[in-house]
Design an enzyme around this catalytic site. Structure first.
Site, PDB file in Angstrom:
ATOM      1  N   ARG A 157      22.771   4.754   4.411  1.00 55.28           N
ATOM      2  CA  ARG A 157      21.058   6.032   5.091  1.00 55.28           C
ATOM      3  C   ARG A 157      21.342   7.037   4.453  1.00 55.28           C
ATOM      4  O   ARG A 157      20.703   7.842   4.063  1.00 55.28           O
ATOM      5  CB  ARG A 157      20.704   4.752   5.724  1.00 55.28           C
ATOM      6  CG  ARG A 157      20.252   3.518   6.252  1.00 55.28           C
ATOM      7  CD  ARG A 157      19.748   3.244   7.565  1.00 55.28           C
ATOM      8  NE  ARG A 157      18.970   2.239   8.034  1.00 55.28           N
ATOM      9  CZ  ARG A 157      19.129   0.941   7.688  1.00 55.28           C
ATOM     10  NH1 ARG A 157      20.526   0.488   7.134  1.00 55.28           N
ATOM     11  NH2 ARG A 157      18.554  -0.123   7.420  1.00 55.28           N
ATOM     12  N   TYR A 171       7.234   4.518  -4.791  1.00 56.17           N
ATOM     13  CA  TYR A 171       6.283   4.949  -4.156  1.00 56.17           C
ATOM     14  C   TYR A 171       5.939   5.589  -2.610  1.00 56.17           C
ATOM     15  O   TYR A 171       6.998   4.928  -1.761  1.00 56.17           O
ATOM     16  CB  TYR A 171       5.466   3.419  -3.363  1.00 56.17           C
ATOM     17  CG  TYR A 171       5.649   2.884  -3.063  1.00 56.17           C
ATOM     18  CD1 TYR A 171       5.055   2.580  -1.566  1.00 56.17           C
ATOM     19  CD2 TYR A 171       6.404   1.611  -3.199  1.00 56.17           C
ATOM     20  CE1 TYR A 171       5.960   1.507  -0.199  1.00 56.17           C
ATOM     21  CE2 TYR A 171       7.234   0.618  -3.085  1.00 56.17           C
ATOM     22  CZ  TYR A 171       6.880   0.736  -1.242  1.00 56.17           C
ATOM     23  OH  TYR A 171       7.084  -0.523  -0.175  1.00 56.17           O
ATOM     24  N   PRO A 172       5.378   6.327  -2.500  1.00 57.87           N
ATOM     25  CA  PRO A 172       4.680   7.115  -0.815  1.00 57.87           C
ATOM     26  C   PRO A 172       4.370   6.658  -0.218  1.00 57.87           C
ATOM     27  O   PRO A 172       3.796   5.221  -0.487  1.00 57.87           O
ATOM     28  CB  PRO A 172       4.326   8.278  -1.403  1.00 57.87           C
ATOM     29  CG  PRO A 172       3.772   8.091  -2.603  1.00 57.87           C
ATOM     30  CD  PRO A 172       4.723   6.856  -3.171  1.00 57.87           C
ATOM     31  N   MET A 173       4.545   6.595   1.141  1.00 59.22           N
ATOM     32  CA  MET A 173       3.379   5.880   1.849  1.00 59.22           C
ATOM     33  C   MET A 173       3.510   6.354   3.464  1.00 59.22           C
ATOM     34  O   MET A 173       4.414   7.700   4.090  1.00 59.22           O
ATOM     35  CB  MET A 173       3.801   4.370   1.987  1.00 59.22           C
ATOM     36  CG  MET A 173       5.105   4.289   3.067  1.00 59.22           C
ATOM     37  SD  MET A 173       5.977   2.791   3.794  1.00 59.22           S
ATOM     38  CE  MET A 173       4.337   2.386   5.314  1.00 59.22           C
ATOM     39  N   LYS A 175       2.270   6.146   7.749  1.00 60.15           N
ATOM     40  CA  LYS A 175       0.775   4.957   8.349  1.00 60.15           C
ATOM     41  C   LYS A 175       0.063   5.580   9.168  1.00 60.15           C
ATOM     42  O   LYS A 175      -0.372   6.336   9.017  1.00 60.15           O
ATOM     43  CB  LYS A 175       2.412   4.845  10.561  1.00 60.15           C
ATOM     44  CG  LYS A 175       3.732   4.703   9.690  1.00 60.15           C
ATOM     45  CD  LYS A 175       3.617   2.792   9.625  1.00 60.15           C
ATOM     46  CE  LYS A 175       5.181   2.060   9.393  1.00 60.15           C
ATOM     47  NZ  LYS A 175       5.092   1.429   8.891  1.00 60.15           N
ATOM     48  N   HIS A 198       9.053  -6.969  10.086  1.00 61.10           N
ATOM     49  CA  HIS A 198       9.137  -6.176   9.015  1.00 61.10           C
ATOM     50  C   HIS A 198      10.614  -6.499   7.746  1.00 61.10           C
ATOM     51  O   HIS A 198      11.100  -6.160   7.021  1.00 61.10           O
ATOM     52  CB  HIS A 198       9.128  -4.898   8.845  1.00 61.10           C
ATOM     53  CG  HIS A 198       8.409  -4.099   7.410  1.00 61.10           C
ATOM     54  ND1 HIS A 198       7.759  -4.895   6.562  1.00 61.10           N
ATOM     55  CD2 HIS A 198       8.539  -3.449   6.930  1.00 61.10           C
ATOM     56  CE1 HIS A 198       6.685  -4.873   5.913  1.00 61.10           C
ATOM     57  NE2 HIS A 198       7.750  -3.275   5.558  1.00 61.10           N
ATOM     58  N   GLN A 211      17.010  -0.977  -0.963  1.00 60.11           N
ATOM     59  CA  GLN A 211      16.221   0.078  -0.772  1.00 60.11           C
ATOM     60  C   GLN A 211      16.605   1.629  -0.140  1.00 60.11           C
ATOM     61  O   GLN A 211      17.754   0.720   0.450  1.00 60.11           O
ATOM     62  CB  GLN A 211      14.811  -0.677   0.105  1.00 60.11           C
ATOM     63  CG  GLN A 211      15.238  -0.731   1.541  1.00 60.11           C
ATOM     64  CD  GLN A 211      13.372  -0.905   2.171  1.00 60.11           C
ATOM     65  OE1 GLN A 211      13.775  -0.961   2.363  1.00 60.11           O
ATOM     66  NE2 GLN A 211      14.851  -1.182   4.154  1.00 60.11           N
ATOM     67  N   SER A 249       3.165  -3.530   7.742  1.00 57.31           N
ATOM     68  CA  SER A 249       2.075  -2.978   6.405  1.00 57.31           C
ATOM     69  C   SER A 249       1.063  -3.420   6.130  1.00 57.31           C
ATOM     70  O   SER A 249       0.207  -2.419   6.192  1.00 57.31           O
ATOM     71  CB  SER A 249       3.007  -3.867   5.125  1.00 57.31           C
ATOM     72  OG  SER A 249       4.210  -3.116   5.014  1.00 57.31           O
TER      73      SER A 249
END
Length: 278
Positions: A157, A171-173, A175, A198, A211, A249
């Site tokens: 990571r 893609y950006p995200m 909360k 998740h 990912q 999500s």
């Protein structure tokens, strides 16, 4: 006015790397104004700048073709030094093709180990909460297996190896912070539970999709960037669709624009986008 000394300033994080996503579009009207010799020289420098084995390359660099109208091509780059990443943008801008390039999107972020990735002790506690008996053979085997992979998992990571799988999307995200669905007012235990659910959905795609989650909080407009590499493009559709039903999500996530990349060396990017230009 005092200025910070070298000992007070660093651009490198204490752990992890900087990450930069860049997407460009060709200005074909500008390309058509170049002579054959100018195109040849420009394409050579373009390929040199984006060579992952080049002398100025960051530690990780991937390039790819972007389909659709949003962009023509893009890069994913990681390095401890953010200025080494930004130098790619600057070298492209100064190159003979600089005026033929239109930057259309970027995302600046850092690698991290999420606070929801459990320690060995937290993982053991979770097993008990899920019904395992502490000290049982099954419990001990699961704890030992998690302990054996935890260090490698955290390392991946923070300093990831990028897979060579050709199909990539980014893609950006964020909360949500809205009444009735404010992620940041939930207790940590509830957030951790939702993220564990998740994560289990994602693990169903092991060997099919990899990912990388990077954090843009304090650095860019969106809180996180999600980059997915897949063995087959349909796996991208399947994993995003499946994981949107998870409560983390479905109730709490806001998604930004999606950019699809098909990994390709810079020579192929040039030929695909500009091979017919005069």
């Amino acid at each position: 006015m005092t200025h910070p000394t070298a000992d007070d300033v660093t651009t490198q994080p204490s752990e992890g790397w900087h990450c930069l996503h860049l997407f460009y579009r060709w200005d074909r009207a500008a390309l058509r104004q170049l002579s054959g010799a100018e195109l040849a020289a420009g394409s050579r420098e373009f390929c040199q700048i984006l060579d992952p084995a080049g002398p100025h390359a960051p530690l990780r660099l991937q390039t790819g073709i972007t389909t659709g109208h949003k962009a023509d091509w893009g890069i994913v780059a990681l390095d401890p030094d953010p200025l080494k990443l930004d130098a790619i943008k600057n070298r492209l801008a100064r190159s003979p093709l600089g005026h033929c390039l239109q930057a259309v999107y970027s995302y600046v972020s850092l690698t991290e180990v999420s606070e929801y990735v459990p320690t060995v002790e937290q993982y053991a506690e979770r097993l008990v909460a899920e019904g395992e008996t502490a000290g049982s053979p099954a419990y001990n085997a699961k704890v030992k297996a998690y302990e054996s992979r935890e260090g490698m998992m955290r390392q991946q990571r923070l300093q990831p190896d990028l897979p060579p799988w050709t199909n990539v999307c980014f893609y950006p995200m964020n909360k949500w912070r809205v009444p009735g669905a404010n992620w940041y007012t939930l207790p940590f235990a509830e957030r951790a539970k939702l993220m564990a659910e998740h994560g289990r959905s994602g693990m169903a795609f092991g060997g099919k999709v990899t990912q990388l989650i990077t954090v843009g909080i304090g650095l860019d407009d969106w809180e996180w960037g999600v980059t997915l590499w897949a063995r087959n493009p349909e796996f991208l559709k399947h994993i995003v669709y499946k994981m949107r039903f998870d409560e983390a999500s479905a109730k709490y996530a806001e998604f930004g624009p999606f950019y699809t990349l098909y990994l390709a060396p810079p020579e192929k990017i040039w030929e695909h986008g500009c091979g017919g230009e005069r």
